[in-house]
Write a protein that holds these residues in place. Sequence first.
Motif, PDB file in Angstrom:
ATOM      1  N   SER A 230      -8.697  52.213  13.648  1.00  0.00           N
ATOM      2  CA  SER A 230      -7.757  52.319  12.538  1.00  0.00           C
ATOM      3  C   SER A 230      -6.655  51.277  12.740  1.00  0.00           C
ATOM      4  O   SER A 230      -6.782  50.391  13.591  1.00  0.00           O
ATOM      5  CB  SER A 230      -7.155  53.730  12.465  1.00  0.00           C
ATOM      6  N   ASP A 231      -5.576  51.394  11.986  1.00  0.00           N
ATOM      7  CA  ASP A 231      -4.497  50.414  12.107  1.00  0.00           C
ATOM      8  C   ASP A 231      -3.857  50.411  13.493  1.00  0.00           C
ATOM      9  O   ASP A 231      -3.428  49.377  13.984  1.00  0.00           O
ATOM     10  CB  ASP A 231      -3.415  50.677  11.054  1.00  0.00           C
ATOM     11  N   VAL A 232      -3.786  51.568  14.127  1.00  0.00           N
ATOM     12  CA  VAL A 232      -3.039  51.659  15.393  1.00  0.00           C
ATOM     13  C   VAL A 232      -3.820  52.308  16.533  1.00  0.00           C
ATOM     14  O   VAL A 232      -3.334  52.328  17.671  1.00  0.00           O
ATOM     15  CB  VAL A 232      -1.711  52.434  15.196  1.00  0.00           C
ATOM     16  N   TRP A 233      -5.029  52.812  16.284  1.00  0.00           N
ATOM     17  CA  TRP A 233      -5.770  53.498  17.335  1.00  0.00           C
ATOM     18  C   TRP A 233      -7.228  53.050  17.384  1.00  0.00           C
ATOM     19  O   TRP A 233      -7.831  52.723  16.372  1.00  0.00           O
ATOM     20  CB  TRP A 233      -5.739  55.018  17.135  1.00  0.00           C
ATOM     21  N   MET A 234      -7.776  53.072  18.592  1.00  0.00           N
ATOM     22  CA  MET A 234      -9.215  52.939  18.808  1.00  0.00           C
ATOM     23  C   MET A 234      -9.670  54.206  19.523  1.00  0.00           C
ATOM     24  O   MET A 234      -9.251  54.474  20.656  1.00  0.00           O
ATOM     25  CB  MET A 234      -9.554  51.706  19.646  1.00  0.00           C
ATOM     26  N   SER A 235     -10.512  55.001  18.859  1.00  0.00           N
ATOM     27  CA  SER A 235     -11.010  56.252  19.429  1.00  0.00           C
ATOM     28  C   SER A 235     -12.479  56.088  19.787  1.00  0.00           C
ATOM     29  O   SER A 235     -13.259  55.516  19.020  1.00  0.00           O
ATOM     30  CB  SER A 235     -10.846  57.399  18.429  1.00  0.00           C
ATOM     31  N   ILE A 236     -12.864  56.614  20.960  1.00  0.00           N
ATOM     32  CA  ILE A 236     -14.225  56.439  21.474  1.00  0.00           C
ATOM     33  C   ILE A 236     -14.839  57.800  21.773  1.00  0.00           C
ATOM     34  O   ILE A 236     -14.257  58.611  22.505  1.00  0.00           O
ATOM     35  CB  ILE A 236     -14.229  55.565  22.750  1.00  0.00           C
ATOM     36  N   TRP A 237     -16.010  58.048  21.191  1.00  0.00           N
ATOM     37  CA  TRP A 237     -16.789  59.255  21.464  1.00  0.00           C
ATOM     38  C   TRP A 237     -18.108  58.870  22.138  1.00  0.00           C
ATOM     39  O   TRP A 237     -18.649  57.789  21.894  1.00  0.00           O
ATOM     40  CB  TRP A 237     -17.132  59.997  20.176  1.00  0.00           C
ATOM     41  N   VAL A 238     -18.637  59.750  22.972  1.00  0.00           N
ATOM     42  CA  VAL A 238     -19.991  59.595  23.511  1.00  0.00           C
ATOM     43  C   VAL A 238     -20.752  60.896  23.274  1.00  0.00           C
ATOM     44  O   VAL A 238     -20.156  61.985  23.195  1.00  0.00           O
ATOM     45  CB  VAL A 238     -20.011  59.235  25.011  1.00  0.00           C
ATOM     46  N   MET A 239     -22.075  60.781  23.167  1.00  0.00           N
ATOM     47  CA  MET A 239     -22.924  61.953  22.991  1.00  0.00           C
ATOM     48  C   MET A 239     -23.241  62.546  24.364  1.00  0.00           C
ATOM     49  O   MET A 239     -23.682  61.829  25.269  1.00  0.00           O
ATOM     50  CB  MET A 239     -24.214  61.559  22.278  1.00  0.00           C
TER      51      MET A 239
ATOM     52  N   GLY B  60     -24.921  66.060  26.618  1.00  0.00           N
ATOM     53  CA  GLY B  60     -25.908  67.132  26.508  1.00  0.00           C
ATOM     54  C   GLY B  60     -27.263  66.642  26.941  1.00  0.00           C
ATOM     55  O   GLY B  60     -27.554  65.444  26.937  1.00  0.00           O
ATOM     56  N   GLY B  61     -28.119  67.574  27.320  1.00  0.00           N
ATOM     57  CA  GLY B  61     -29.450  67.220  27.801  1.00  0.00           C
ATOM     58  C   GLY B  61     -30.266  66.487  26.761  1.00  0.00           C
ATOM     59  O   GLY B  61     -30.752  65.386  26.992  1.00  0.00           O
ATOM     60  N   ASP B  62     -30.457  67.101  25.591  1.00  0.00           N
ATOM     61  CA  ASP B  62     -31.137  66.455  24.483  1.00  0.00           C
ATOM     62  C   ASP B  62     -30.064  65.942  23.543  1.00  0.00           C
ATOM     63  O   ASP B  62     -29.432  66.707  22.813  1.00  0.00           O
ATOM     64  CB  ASP B  62     -32.051  67.445  23.762  1.00  0.00           C
ATOM     65  N   TYR B  63     -29.852  64.612  23.553  1.00  0.00           N
ATOM     66  CA  TYR B  63     -28.708  64.065  22.822  1.00  0.00           C
ATOM     67  C   TYR B  63     -28.815  64.290  21.325  1.00  0.00           C
ATOM     68  O   TYR B  63     -27.816  64.274  20.607  1.00  0.00           O
ATOM     69  CB  TYR B  63     -28.549  62.571  23.127  1.00  0.00           C
ATOM     70  N   ARG B  64     -30.035  64.505  20.803  1.00  0.00           N
ATOM     71  CA  ARG B  64     -30.175  64.704  19.361  1.00  0.00           C
ATOM     72  C   ARG B  64     -29.678  66.075  18.909  1.00  0.00           C
ATOM     73  O   ARG B  64     -29.465  66.312  17.724  1.00  0.00           O
ATOM     74  CB  ARG B  64     -31.633  64.477  18.934  1.00  0.00           C
ATOM     75  N   VAL B  65     -29.513  66.998  19.842  1.00  0.00           N
ATOM     76  CA  VAL B  65     -28.886  68.283  19.515  1.00  0.00           C
ATOM     77  C   VAL B  65     -27.667  68.484  20.407  1.00  0.00           C
ATOM     78  O   VAL B  65     -27.174  69.601  20.559  1.00  0.00           O
ATOM     79  CB  VAL B  65     -29.890  69.449  19.689  1.00  0.00           C
ATOM     80  N   GLY B  66     -27.178  67.385  20.987  1.00  0.00           N
ATOM     81  CA  GLY B  66     -26.024  67.441  21.861  1.00  0.00           C
ATOM     82  C   GLY B  66     -24.725  67.454  21.082  1.00  0.00           C
ATOM     83  O   GLY B  66     -24.700  67.645  19.866  1.00  0.00           O
ATOM     84  N   GLU B  67     -23.633  67.217  21.787  1.00  0.00           N
ATOM     85  CA  GLU B  67     -22.322  67.252  21.174  1.00  0.00           C
ATOM     86  C   GLU B  67     -21.583  65.942  21.428  1.00  0.00           C
ATOM     87  O   GLU B  67     -21.788  65.281  22.447  1.00  0.00           O
ATOM     88  CB  GLU B  67     -21.494  68.412  21.746  1.00  0.00           C
ATOM     89  N   TRP B  68     -20.725  65.587  20.486  1.00  0.00           N
ATOM     90  CA  TRP B  68     -19.870  64.417  20.646  1.00  0.00           C
ATOM     91  C   TRP B  68     -18.621  64.812  21.423  1.00  0.00           C
ATOM     92  O   TRP B  68     -18.029  65.855  21.170  1.00  0.00           O
ATOM     93  CB  TRP B  68     -19.456  63.850  19.289  1.00  0.00           C
ATOM     94  N   CYS B  69     -18.237  63.961  22.351  1.00  0.00           N
ATOM     95  CA  CYS B  69     -17.045  64.204  23.163  1.00  0.00           C
ATOM     96  C   CYS B  69     -16.154  62.973  23.111  1.00  0.00           C
ATOM     97  O   CYS B  69     -16.614  61.864  23.435  1.00  0.00           O
ATOM     98  CB  CYS B  69     -17.435  64.520  24.603  1.00  0.00           C
ATOM     99  N   MET B  70     -14.884  63.138  22.719  1.00  0.00           N
ATOM    100  CA  MET B  70     -13.969  62.004  22.728  1.00  0.00           C
ATOM    101  C   MET B  70     -13.573  61.701  24.165  1.00  0.00           C
ATOM    102  O   MET B  70     -13.103  62.575  24.892  1.00  0.00           O
ATOM    103  CB  MET B  70     -12.705  62.279  21.905  1.00  0.00           C
ATOM    104  N   VAL B  71     -13.799  60.451  24.594  1.00  0.00           N
ATOM    105  CA  VAL B  71     -13.527  60.065  25.978  1.00  0.00           C
ATOM    106  C   VAL B  71     -12.324  59.139  26.114  1.00  0.00           C
ATOM    107  O   VAL B  71     -11.836  58.928  27.218  1.00  0.00           O
ATOM    108  CB  VAL B  71     -14.766  59.398  26.614  1.00  0.00           C
ATOM    109  N   ASP B  72     -11.858  58.563  25.006  1.00  0.00           N
ATOM    110  CA  ASP B  72     -10.704  57.666  25.100  1.00  0.00           C
ATOM    111  C   ASP B  72     -10.052  57.513  23.735  1.00  0.00           C
ATOM    112  O   ASP B  72     -10.718  57.584  22.701  1.00  0.00           O
ATOM    113  CB  ASP B  72     -11.131  56.283  25.616  1.00  0.00           C
ATOM    114  N   ARG B  73      -8.755  57.319  23.764  1.00  0.00           N
ATOM    115  CA  ARG B  73      -7.977  57.034  22.557  1.00  0.00           C
ATOM    116  C   ARG B  73      -6.972  55.961  22.935  1.00  0.00           C
ATOM    117  O   ARG B  73      -6.080  56.197  23.750  1.00  0.00           O
ATOM    118  CB  ARG B  73      -7.284  58.292  22.054  1.00  0.00           C
ATOM    119  N   VAL B  74      -7.148  54.769  22.399  1.00  0.00           N
ATOM    120  CA  VAL B  74      -6.436  53.579  22.856  1.00  0.00           C
ATOM    121  C   VAL B  74      -5.466  53.099  21.775  1.00  0.00           C
ATOM    122  O   VAL B  74      -5.855  52.919  20.611  1.00  0.00           O
ATOM    123  CB  VAL B  74      -7.429  52.447  23.186  1.00  0.00           C
TER     124      VAL B  74
END
Length: 367
Positions: free
Chosen positions: A273-282, A284-298
Amino acid sequence: MMNSFDSKDGFFPDEVVIQILARLPIKSLFRTKCVSKSWHNLISDKYFANRYNEVSIRNPMVLVEINDPTLNSKPSLILVDNSKGVSEFSLDFLNDRVKIRSSCNGLLCCSSIPDKGVYYVCNPMTREYRLLPKTRERPFSRFYPDGEATLVGLACDIYTQRYNVVLAGYHRSFGHRPGRTFTCMVFDSDSNKWRKFVTLQNDDFTHMNRNQAVFVNGALHWLTASCSSVMVLDLGTEIWGKIELPSEVTCEARNVRIYLLECEGRLSVVEISDVWMSIWVMVGGDYRVGEWCMVDRVSLRCIRGMVPGVFPISQTNECVFLATHKQVLVYQRRSRVWMEMYSVKHSSVLPLWFSAHSFRSTVFSCN
């Protein structure tokens, strides 16, 4: 398992020597083959190749094609390395004018500019390449004048030393609208053959972002242009699927851009966005039914003037590479420090983000 390496006259055990050699640049590594017959055998062994690639894939780089449209010359290639700096090389060993279409684990898929339907897979570090056999299908079409496939994806498994190239799109006869079937051609490096499968038309296919094909967990991923989901092609089953983006991603918000990357073997979404960079990674064991987790907000306040034209290209848990119109930047995630790694000096070149690719330096063989 590797061959026995005779180190009786040396100072280190075999595994220590392997770990040292696995951290050399490829050019230096190849020179060490001349030291002795035992070193040549060691470096040529598949066990060593796997160890070298395991180290290399943890060190992401950015590969940039520098193309000056005012000069009638082949583009130069700049490799930006977080630890070793900047180096230059070329694809002149292909003896063709080509465009890089996809990058994965040290290999590049390139299409010939003068000859439509001609594709190469090459390792620019070892200068090995393979000319792919032509498919028997009519050329794909898209809303661009070059007649290339709508989608091009490259999937390289460093452990099996096997790769696939995916060409996909809608067929269209001259002067007619595209048909309602979406055709995929998949090249297999083991069989040296193409196979074909067809999917009924889906609006998500038409708008997929062609330049961000991400290979994770045996599947290729493309972000849809609406940035509402990720289209997934499982190369094992040849079935298309869909992954929803993190619920926090605001696809329709003003001045927000979404990107799809890989992060140390996991699927990742980056929102700028204008002031932030947010990073998520998938996760869970099976990533297609896994969950997104925010790992960084810059915070992007340090590069505020560049934000409208900054694009994330590659990342690890340690750093993020981004390209602007004329610069390649790296953000060190632990120290939260921004650094300029490369700056183009010519004013007439195309934007760097237009031709920047994630890259790893591996000894992956394309033959």
